[in-house]
Motif scaffolding. Structure first.
Motif, PDB file in Angstrom:
ATOM      1  N   ASN A   1       9.905   7.893   3.628  1.00  0.00           N
ATOM      2  CA  ASN A   1      10.723   7.347   2.557  1.00  0.00           C
ATOM      3  C   ASN A   1      10.023   6.205   1.831  1.00  0.00           C
ATOM      4  O   ASN A   1      10.133   6.087   0.606  1.00  0.00           O
ATOM      5  CB  ASN A   1      12.099   6.957   3.082  1.00  0.00           C
ATOM      6  N   CYS A   2       9.284   5.390   2.547  1.00  0.00           N
ATOM      7  CA  CYS A   2       8.499   4.338   1.891  1.00  0.00           C
ATOM      8  C   CYS A   2       7.412   4.940   1.005  1.00  0.00           C
ATOM      9  O   CYS A   2       7.084   4.388  -0.039  1.00  0.00           O
ATOM     10  CB  CYS A   2       7.852   3.424   2.929  1.00  0.00           C
ATOM     11  N   THR A   3       6.870   6.062   1.434  1.00  0.00           N
ATOM     12  CA  THR A   3       5.769   6.685   0.714  1.00  0.00           C
ATOM     13  C   THR A   3       6.239   7.478  -0.499  1.00  0.00           C
ATOM     14  O   THR A   3       5.593   7.459  -1.552  1.00  0.00           O
ATOM     15  CB  THR A   3       4.969   7.608   1.663  1.00  0.00           C
ATOM     16  N   PHE A   4       7.376   8.183  -0.380  1.00  0.00           N
ATOM     17  CA  PHE A   4       7.740   9.152  -1.408  1.00  0.00           C
ATOM     18  C   PHE A   4       9.069   8.931  -2.130  1.00  0.00           C
ATOM     19  O   PHE A   4       9.296   9.549  -3.164  1.00  0.00           O
ATOM     20  CB  PHE A   4       7.755  10.570  -0.806  1.00  0.00           C
ATOM     21  N   GLU A   5       9.945   8.095  -1.606  1.00  0.00           N
ATOM     22  CA  GLU A   5      11.264   7.977  -2.253  1.00  0.00           C
ATOM     23  C   GLU A   5      11.146   7.506  -3.701  1.00  0.00           C
ATOM     24  O   GLU A   5      11.747   8.087  -4.605  1.00  0.00           O
ATOM     25  CB  GLU A   5      12.188   7.064  -1.452  1.00  0.00           C
ATOM     26  N   ALA A   6      10.374   6.473  -3.928  1.00  0.00           N
ATOM     27  CA  ALA A   6      10.271   5.930  -5.287  1.00  0.00           C
ATOM     28  C   ALA A   6       9.435   6.817  -6.203  1.00  0.00           C
ATOM     29  O   ALA A   6       9.778   7.006  -7.372  1.00  0.00           O
ATOM     30  CB  ALA A   6       9.685   4.526  -5.251  1.00  0.00           C
ATOM     31  N   THR A   7       8.355   7.385  -5.683  1.00  0.00           N
ATOM     32  CA  THR A   7       7.440   8.142  -6.541  1.00  0.00           C
ATOM     33  C   THR A   7       7.822   9.603  -6.722  1.00  0.00           C
ATOM     34  O   THR A   7       7.553  10.192  -7.768  1.00  0.00           O
ATOM     35  CB  THR A   7       6.002   8.077  -5.999  1.00  0.00           C
ATOM     36  N   GLU A   8       8.434  10.204  -5.715  1.00  0.00           N
ATOM     37  CA  GLU A   8       8.777  11.633  -5.769  1.00  0.00           C
ATOM     38  C   GLU A   8      10.287  11.868  -5.771  1.00  0.00           C
ATOM     39  O   GLU A   8      10.728  13.016  -5.786  1.00  0.00           O
ATOM     40  CB  GLU A   8       8.152  12.379  -4.585  1.00  0.00           C
ATOM     41  N   ASN A   9      11.067  10.776  -5.671  1.00  0.00           N
ATOM     42  CA  ASN A   9      12.523  10.874  -5.657  1.00  0.00           C
ATOM     43  C   ASN A   9      12.999  11.837  -4.558  1.00  0.00           C
ATOM     44  O   ASN A   9      13.864  12.674  -4.771  1.00  0.00           O
ATOM     45  CB  ASN A   9      13.060  11.291  -7.027  1.00  0.00           C
ATOM     46  N   THR A  10      12.361  11.710  -3.390  1.00  0.00           N
ATOM     47  CA  THR A  10      12.656  12.584  -2.257  1.00  0.00           C
ATOM     48  C   THR A  10      12.833  11.748  -1.003  1.00  0.00           C
ATOM     49  O   THR A  10      12.069  10.813  -0.765  1.00  0.00           O
ATOM     50  CB  THR A  10      11.524  13.612  -2.056  1.00  0.00           C
ATOM     51  N   VAL A  11      13.853  12.104  -0.210  1.00  0.00           N
ATOM     52  CA  VAL A  11      14.221  11.365   0.994  1.00  0.00           C
ATOM     53  C   VAL A  11      14.179  12.322   2.186  1.00  0.00           C
ATOM     54  O   VAL A  11      14.658  13.444   2.103  1.00  0.00           O
ATOM     55  CB  VAL A  11      15.648  10.773   0.841  1.00  0.00           C
ATOM     56  N   LEU A  12      13.635  11.834   3.283  1.00  0.00           N
ATOM     57  CA  LEU A  12      13.641  12.574   4.545  1.00  0.00           C
ATOM     58  C   LEU A  12      14.821  12.081   5.358  1.00  0.00           C
ATOM     59  O   LEU A  12      15.036  10.876   5.495  1.00  0.00           O
ATOM     60  CB  LEU A  12      12.329  12.331   5.295  1.00  0.00           C
ATOM     61  N   GLN A  13      15.605  13.006   5.910  1.00  0.00           N
ATOM     62  CA  GLN A  13      16.834  12.642   6.631  1.00  0.00           C
ATOM     63  C   GLN A  13      16.974  13.496   7.885  1.00  0.00           C
ATOM     64  O   GLN A  13      16.963  14.718   7.801  1.00  0.00           O
ATOM     65  CB  GLN A  13      18.040  12.879   5.707  1.00  0.00           C
ATOM     66  N   GLY A  14      17.134  12.855   9.021  1.00  0.00           N
ATOM     67  CA  GLY A  14      17.342  13.567  10.278  1.00  0.00           C
ATOM     68  C   GLY A  14      18.813  13.811  10.541  1.00  0.00           C
ATOM     69  O   GLY A  14      19.677  13.540   9.718  1.00  0.00           O
ATOM     70  N   GLY A  15      19.090  14.359  11.728  1.00  0.00           N
ATOM     71  CA  GLY A  15      20.462  14.551  12.166  1.00  0.00           C
ATOM     72  C   GLY A  15      21.091  15.861  11.765  1.00  0.00           C
ATOM     73  O   GLY A  15      22.263  16.098  12.051  1.00  0.00           O
ATOM     74  N   ALA A  16      20.347  16.749  11.117  1.00  0.00           N
ATOM     75  CA  ALA A  16      20.924  18.014  10.657  1.00  0.00           C
ATOM     76  C   ALA A  16      21.008  19.031  11.793  1.00  0.00           C
ATOM     77  O   ALA A  16      20.199  19.011  12.716  1.00  0.00           O
ATOM     78  CB  ALA A  16      20.091  18.585   9.515  1.00  0.00           C
ATOM     79  N   ASP A  17      21.994  19.916  11.690  1.00  0.00           N
ATOM     80  CA  ASP A  17      22.088  21.025  12.637  1.00  0.00           C
ATOM     81  C   ASP A  17      20.958  22.018  12.405  1.00  0.00           C
ATOM     82  O   ASP A  17      20.464  22.637  13.350  1.00  0.00           O
ATOM     83  CB  ASP A  17      23.429  21.754  12.500  1.00  0.00           C
TER      84      ASP A  17
ATOM     85  N   PRO B   1      17.373  22.597   9.659  1.00  0.00           N
ATOM     86  CA  PRO B   1      16.575  22.018   8.582  1.00  0.00           C
ATOM     87  C   PRO B   1      16.924  22.673   7.244  1.00  0.00           C
ATOM     88  O   PRO B   1      17.254  23.863   7.198  1.00  0.00           O
ATOM     89  CB  PRO B   1      15.138  22.327   8.979  1.00  0.00           C
ATOM     90  N   TYR B   2      16.858  21.871   6.186  1.00  0.00           N
ATOM     91  CA  TYR B   2      17.215  22.405   4.877  1.00  0.00           C
ATOM     92  C   TYR B   2      16.723  21.433   3.805  1.00  0.00           C
ATOM     93  O   TYR B   2      16.767  20.220   3.985  1.00  0.00           O
ATOM     94  CB  TYR B   2      18.733  22.573   4.770  1.00  0.00           C
TER      95      TYR B   2
ATOM     96  N   TYR C   1      16.664  15.869  -0.944  1.00  0.00           N
ATOM     97  CA  TYR C   1      16.720  15.572   0.495  1.00  0.00           C
ATOM     98  C   TYR C   1      16.023  16.653   1.298  1.00  0.00           C
ATOM     99  O   TYR C   1      16.236  17.843   1.058  1.00  0.00           O
ATOM    100  CB  TYR C   1      18.173  15.474   0.974  1.00  0.00           C
ATOM    101  N   ILE C   2      15.216  16.221   2.219  1.00  0.00           N
ATOM    102  CA  ILE C   2      14.613  17.096   3.217  1.00  0.00           C
ATOM    103  C   ILE C   2      15.328  16.777   4.522  1.00  0.00           C
ATOM    104  O   ILE C   2      15.150  15.694   5.087  1.00  0.00           O
ATOM    105  CB  ILE C   2      13.106  16.827   3.400  1.00  0.00           C
ATOM    106  N   TYR C   3      16.161  17.690   4.975  1.00  0.00           N
ATOM    107  CA  TYR C   3      16.883  17.498   6.230  1.00  0.00           C
ATOM    108  C   TYR C   3      16.113  18.153   7.359  1.00  0.00           C
ATOM    109  O   TYR C   3      15.618  19.268   7.214  1.00  0.00           O
ATOM    110  CB  TYR C   3      18.280  18.128   6.153  1.00  0.00           C
ATOM    111  N   PHE C   4      16.011  17.443   8.482  1.00  0.00           N
ATOM    112  CA  PHE C   4      15.363  18.031   9.644  1.00  0.00           C
ATOM    113  C   PHE C   4      16.303  18.015  10.834  1.00  0.00           C
ATOM    114  O   PHE C   4      17.290  17.290  10.859  1.00  0.00           O
ATOM    115  CB  PHE C   4      14.021  17.364   9.956  1.00  0.00           C
TER     116      PHE C   4
END
Length: 176
Positions: free
Chosen positions: A17-33, A35-36, A44-47
């Motif tokens: 998120n530090c690397t890509f949230e601002a530049t690529e408008n993409t967030v990595l998020q855990g806790g998913a049943d 991945p999607y 959002y990249i859910y894992f």
């Protein structure tokens, strides 16, 4: 060169998120049943759960997906759940070698064990088919070493490799 310690999922999320949230408008998020990938503002990249390997695997898929693919949920690809027949498993193997080669590079850089994923729990995958898939991953790894990683994968790998010099970058909110 691998880190002196292995990273957990929360640390990978912070770094991504530090690397890509601002530049690529993409967030990595855990806790998913499951991945999607969900395109949007942000995307959002859910894992899966809080598994570091799942995070690295999903980041690898995102790194491979081009701009057009990133406009579609789950990059516009099909997904067959566990219980795939031989035809669907072969199709899975055909598209998974490249992202798993990138995942292997990420795993090596951050001290997480890598092994090929057949993503078909309980399936009886013939040894020769698994061996062929493992060789395709190794072949892709060699190609990527020779030609270079896709740009976002190279950037993330570089950030992983920089952590030994500045591990404080993993602290929540410590984007630098």
């Amino acid at each position: 060169m691998p880190l002196k310690y292995s990273l957990d999922a929360a640390q990978l999320v912070a770094l991504f998120n530090c690397t890509f949230e601002a530049t690529e408008n993409t967030v990595l998020q855990g806790g998913a049943d499951e991945p999607y990938y969900v395109p949007g503002q942000p995307s959002y990249i859910y894992f899966r759960a809080d598994y570091a390997r799942s995070a690295l695997h999903e980041v690898a898929h995102w790194c491979v997906a081009g701009a057009r693919r990133r406009r579609f949920p789950d990059y516009g690809y099909w997904y067959s759940p566990d219980g795939r027949d031989a035809v669907h498993q072969a199709a899975f193997f055909a598209v998974e070698a490249r992202p798993q080669a990138i995942e292997a590079a990420f795993c090596e850089a951050c001290g997480v064990d890598f092994s090929p994923s057949v993503d078909n729990i309980g399936a009886d995958i013939p040894a020769e088919q698994l061996s062929a898939f493992t060789m395709r991953i190794a072949d892709w790894s060699a190609v990527l070493r020779d030609r270079g990683l896709p740009s976002r994968a190279a950037r993330f790998l570089s950030e992983l490799e920089r952590l030994d010099a500045a591990p404080e970058r993993l602290a929540v909110g410590a984007c630098q």
